[in-house]
Design a protein around this motif. Structure first.
Motif, PDB file in Angstrom:
ATOM      1  N   ILE A   6      17.848  -5.603   8.171  1.00 47.67           N
ATOM      2  CA  ILE A   6      16.674  -5.317   7.332  1.00 47.67           C
ATOM      3  C   ILE A   6      17.252  -4.970   5.965  1.00 47.67           C
ATOM      4  O   ILE A   6      18.188  -4.171   5.873  1.00 47.67           O
ATOM      5  CB  ILE A   6      15.881  -4.116   7.909  1.00 47.67           C
ATOM      6  CG1 ILE A   6      15.240  -4.472   9.252  1.00 47.67           C
ATOM      7  CG2 ILE A   6      14.823  -3.617   6.928  1.00 47.67           C
ATOM      8  CD1 ILE A   6      14.116  -5.483   9.187  1.00 47.67           C
ATOM      9  N   TRP A  13      12.778  -9.324   9.401  1.00 44.89           N
ATOM     10  CA  TRP A  13      14.027  -9.467  10.138  1.00 44.89           C
ATOM     11  C   TRP A  13      14.806 -10.639   9.564  1.00 44.89           C
ATOM     12  O   TRP A  13      14.267 -11.735   9.435  1.00 44.89           O
ATOM     13  CB  TRP A  13      13.741  -9.700  11.627  1.00 44.89           C
ATOM     14  CG  TRP A  13      13.020  -8.543  12.226  1.00 44.89           C
ATOM     15  CD1 TRP A  13      11.692  -8.493  12.569  1.00 44.89           C
ATOM     16  CD2 TRP A  13      13.564  -7.263  12.537  1.00 44.89           C
ATOM     17  NE1 TRP A  13      11.390  -7.246  13.079  1.00 44.89           N
ATOM     18  CE2 TRP A  13      12.521  -6.476  13.066  1.00 44.89           C
ATOM     19  CE3 TRP A  13      14.831  -6.693  12.416  1.00 44.89           C
ATOM     20  CZ2 TRP A  13      12.693  -5.148  13.472  1.00 44.89           C
ATOM     21  CZ3 TRP A  13      15.016  -5.379  12.828  1.00 44.89           C
ATOM     22  CH2 TRP A  13      13.960  -4.631  13.342  1.00 44.89           C
ATOM     23  N   ASP A  41      13.419   2.444  16.087  1.00 45.97           N
ATOM     24  CA  ASP A  41      13.945   1.426  15.163  1.00 45.97           C
ATOM     25  C   ASP A  41      12.984   1.190  13.998  1.00 45.97           C
ATOM     26  O   ASP A  41      13.370   0.590  12.987  1.00 45.97           O
ATOM     27  CB  ASP A  41      14.249   0.123  15.917  1.00 45.97           C
ATOM     28  CG  ASP A  41      15.380   0.295  16.928  1.00 45.97           C
ATOM     29  OD1 ASP A  41      16.174   1.244  16.768  1.00 45.97           O
ATOM     30  OD2 ASP A  41      15.469  -0.502  17.871  1.00 45.97           O
ATOM     31  N   THR A  42      11.757   1.672  14.142  1.00 43.98           N
ATOM     32  CA  THR A  42      10.795   1.579  13.026  1.00 43.98           C
ATOM     33  C   THR A  42      11.302   2.361  11.808  1.00 43.98           C
ATOM     34  O   THR A  42      10.921   2.028  10.687  1.00 43.98           O
ATOM     35  CB  THR A  42       9.403   2.132  13.420  1.00 43.98           C
ATOM     36  OG1 THR A  42       9.551   3.464  13.913  1.00 43.98           O
ATOM     37  CG2 THR A  42       8.740   1.267  14.484  1.00 43.98           C
ATOM     38  N   LYS A  45      13.226  -0.331  10.023  1.00 41.95           N
ATOM     39  CA  LYS A  45      12.334  -1.427   9.605  1.00 41.95           C
ATOM     40  C   LYS A  45      11.445  -0.990   8.446  1.00 41.95           C
ATOM     41  O   LYS A  45      11.263  -1.728   7.475  1.00 41.95           O
ATOM     42  CB  LYS A  45      11.483  -1.852  10.818  1.00 41.95           C
ATOM     43  CG  LYS A  45      10.451  -2.940  10.545  1.00 41.95           C
ATOM     44  CD  LYS A  45      11.087  -4.317  10.512  1.00 41.95           C
ATOM     45  CE  LYS A  45      10.060  -5.443  10.600  1.00 41.95           C
ATOM     46  NZ  LYS A  45       9.172  -5.526   9.440  1.00 41.95           N
ATOM     47  N   GLU A  46      10.905   0.229   8.536  1.00 41.70           N
ATOM     48  CA  GLU A  46       9.987   0.697   7.495  1.00 41.70           C
ATOM     49  C   GLU A  46      10.692   1.533   6.421  1.00 41.70           C
ATOM     50  O   GLU A  46      10.063   1.973   5.462  1.00 41.70           O
ATOM     51  CB  GLU A  46       8.842   1.511   8.127  1.00 41.70           C
ATOM     52  CG  GLU A  46       8.036   0.749   9.182  1.00 41.70           C
ATOM     53  CD  GLU A  46       7.532  -0.614   8.698  1.00 41.70           C
ATOM     54  OE1 GLU A  46       7.192  -0.739   7.493  1.00 41.70           O
ATOM     55  OE2 GLU A  46       7.497  -1.572   9.500  1.00 41.70           O
ATOM     56  N   TYR A 318      10.361  -7.369  18.746  1.00 41.38           N
ATOM     57  CA  TYR A 318       9.951  -6.120  18.075  1.00 41.38           C
ATOM     58  C   TYR A 318       8.428  -5.967  18.131  1.00 41.38           C
ATOM     59  O   TYR A 318       7.909  -4.883  18.417  1.00 41.38           O
ATOM     60  CB  TYR A 318      10.456  -6.146  16.632  1.00 41.38           C
ATOM     61  CG  TYR A 318      10.163  -4.899  15.825  1.00 41.38           C
ATOM     62  CD1 TYR A 318      10.925  -3.740  15.974  1.00 41.38           C
ATOM     63  CD2 TYR A 318       9.127  -4.886  14.884  1.00 41.38           C
ATOM     64  CE1 TYR A 318      10.664  -2.608  15.212  1.00 41.38           C
ATOM     65  CE2 TYR A 318       8.866  -3.748  14.119  1.00 41.38           C
ATOM     66  CZ  TYR A 318       9.641  -2.619  14.292  1.00 41.38           C
ATOM     67  OH  TYR A 318       9.373  -1.500  13.538  1.00 41.38           O
TER      68      TYR A 318
END
Ligand code: ZN
Ligand code: ZN
Length: 336
Positions: A6, A13, A41-42, A45-46, A318
Motif C-alpha cells: 500500500i 493493493w 490490516d486496515t 490500508k487506511e 481483503y
C-alpha cells in the motif's frame, strides 16, 4: 520477489516486484508460505497508524521457513518452520522490558505496520519475533494462530478462570470461533453467544456446552441461570452489545476485551462495583506466547477455519475479510 504493498492512505493493493531483502544483525529472513488477513490490516490500508511509513507491505499472521539467518542469531537456523505475529519485537532495555514484560515494551514494533510483513514471498523479522511451528501444523493454519489465535488463547489463559468455571465467548467470528475451541479445551464450561442461530450447530461442534442466540434470548438472564460467567471474552465488534453483557458476569467476574469495537463501551458502574466485577483489556502476546498457542493447538486439536486465496487475489481476499461473510479467517498463500 512478489510483494503486495500500500503506498498511500486508502490506496489500492499494488502487486510489485521487489529485491529479496537481506537480514541484518539479529534478524532472520522468512520465506513466506501463508499469511492471514486480519481486520487490523486496515490500519495500513487506511493509513491510520501513528507514524506509519509508505509504501508498506502488511501482514502479521505469517507462516513460513527461515532461509537466511543474520549475524548474532544463534537460536534459529535455516530450514526451520516459523511464524511471525503482531508482536514484531521489543527493545530489551526499556522499563517494561527490564521487568520482563516484553509485550508492553514502549518501543515495541508491530509486524507489517512498523516494518514490512507477510503479504510477500519473503520478509525480514527480528529473531526475537519468530515462533517455531510444530511439524503437524500446516502453514495456512499456523498463520491465523499468530494473531487471532494468540490473542484469545493468551487472554483466556491469563484471565484467572479455572477449570469448570463458566466462560462465555461473545461473537463467533475470526477470534470467537477460536475462543470457543480454547475455552472448551482449557476445561471451562463454555458458552457461545451470537446473534441468530445460524452458527449454533457450528459453535457446539467447536466445543460450546451452551449456545445463546442474542436476538431471541435475554443474554444476561441466560448467563445468570448458569451462575454468571467468570469471564466473558468480548470479540463481537459492537460496543453497546459488549456493554450490555456486564450483568451476565458472576461476582468478581471479568469482561475481557481483546479488540476495539468502533463505539465506546458504556459501563453501569453500580453493576460493576456492587459485584466487584472488572472490565479488562488484553493485548496479543510475544513470540513465545504464539509458540505456546501453536503447541497447545496442535496438542489439543484446535483448528482455525480458513478460506485460502493466492497472493495475486489480495484485493478480493481483503474484501471478503471486511464483508464479515468469511468463515472465519482469510489466508493468502504464496503458491509454491
Ligand atoms: Zn491481527
Ligand atoms: Zn522495551
Amino acid at each position: 520477489m512478489k510483494a503486495v504493498q500500500i503506498s498511500k492512505p486508502g490506496g489500492n493493493w499494488e502487486i510489485v516486484e521487489r529485491k529479496i531483502p537481506e537480514p541484518g544483525t539479529s534478524q532472520v529472513r522468512v520465506k513466506v508460505e501463508a499469511c492471514g488477513i486480519c481486520h487490523s490490516d486496515t490500519v495500513v490500508k487506511e493509513g491510520i497508524w501513528p507514524g506509519l511509513q509508505f509504501p508498506r507491505v502488511p501482514g502479521h499472521e505469517v507462516a513460513g521457513t527461515i532461509d537466511v539467518v543474520g549475524e548474532h542469531v544463534s537460536t534459529w537456523k535455516k530450514g526451520q518452520r516459523v511464524g511471525v505475529g503482531w508482536h514484531g519485537g521489543h527493545c530489551f532495555v526499556c522499563e517494561q522490558c527490564r521487568r520482563g514484560d516484553f509485550a508492553m515494551c514502549i518501543n515495541r514494533k508491530v509486524t507489517g505496520v512498523d516494518f514490512d510483513g507477510g503479504y510477500a514471498e519473503y520478509m525480514i523479522a527480528p529473531a526475537s519475533a519468530v515462533a517455531a511451528i510444530p511439524d503437524d501444523v500446516p502453514a495456512e493454519e499456523a498463520g491465523p494462530f499468530m494473531c487471532a489465535g494468540v490473542t484469545v488463547y493468551n487472554a483466556l489463559r491469563n484471565s484467572g478462570a479455572r477449570a469448570g468455571d463458566v466462560v462465555a465467548v461473545h461473537g463467533i467470528g475470526g477470534l470467537g470461533h477460536l475462543g470457543v475451541q480454547y475455552g472448551r479445551r482449557m476445561g471451562f464450561e463454555t458458552v457461545a453467544i451470537n446473534r441468530g442461530n445460524d452458527k449454533e450447530e457450528l459453535a457446539r461442534k467447536l466445543g460450546a456446552h451452551h449456545y445463546i442466540d442474542a436476538t431471541a434470548a435475554d443474554v444476561v438472564a441466560e448467563l445468570q441461570k448458569l451462575g454468571g460467567a467468570r469471564v466473558i471474552l468480548a470479540t463481537a465488534p459492537n460496543g453497546p452489545a459488549i456493554s450490555a453483557l456486564l450483568d451476565g458476569l458472576s461476582p468478581g467476574g471479568k469482561l475481557l476485551v481483546p479488540a476495539a469495537p468502533a463505539e465506546p463501551l458504556v459501563i453501569n458502574a453500580f453493576l460493576l462495583f456492587i459485584h466487584r466485577r472488572s472490565v479488562v483489556g488484553w493485548y496479543s502476546g510475544t513470540a513465545k506466547d504464539s509458540q505456546d498457542t501453536l503447541e497447545f493447538s496442535a496438542l489439543s486439536g484446535v483448528h482455525p477455519m480458513i478460506e485460502k486465496y493466492p497472493l495475486e487475489r489480495v484485493a478480493e481476499a481483503y474484501e471478503q475479510m471486511l464483508s464479515g461473510r468469511v468463515r472465519f479467517r482469510v489466508v493468502l498463500t504464496m503458491g509454491q
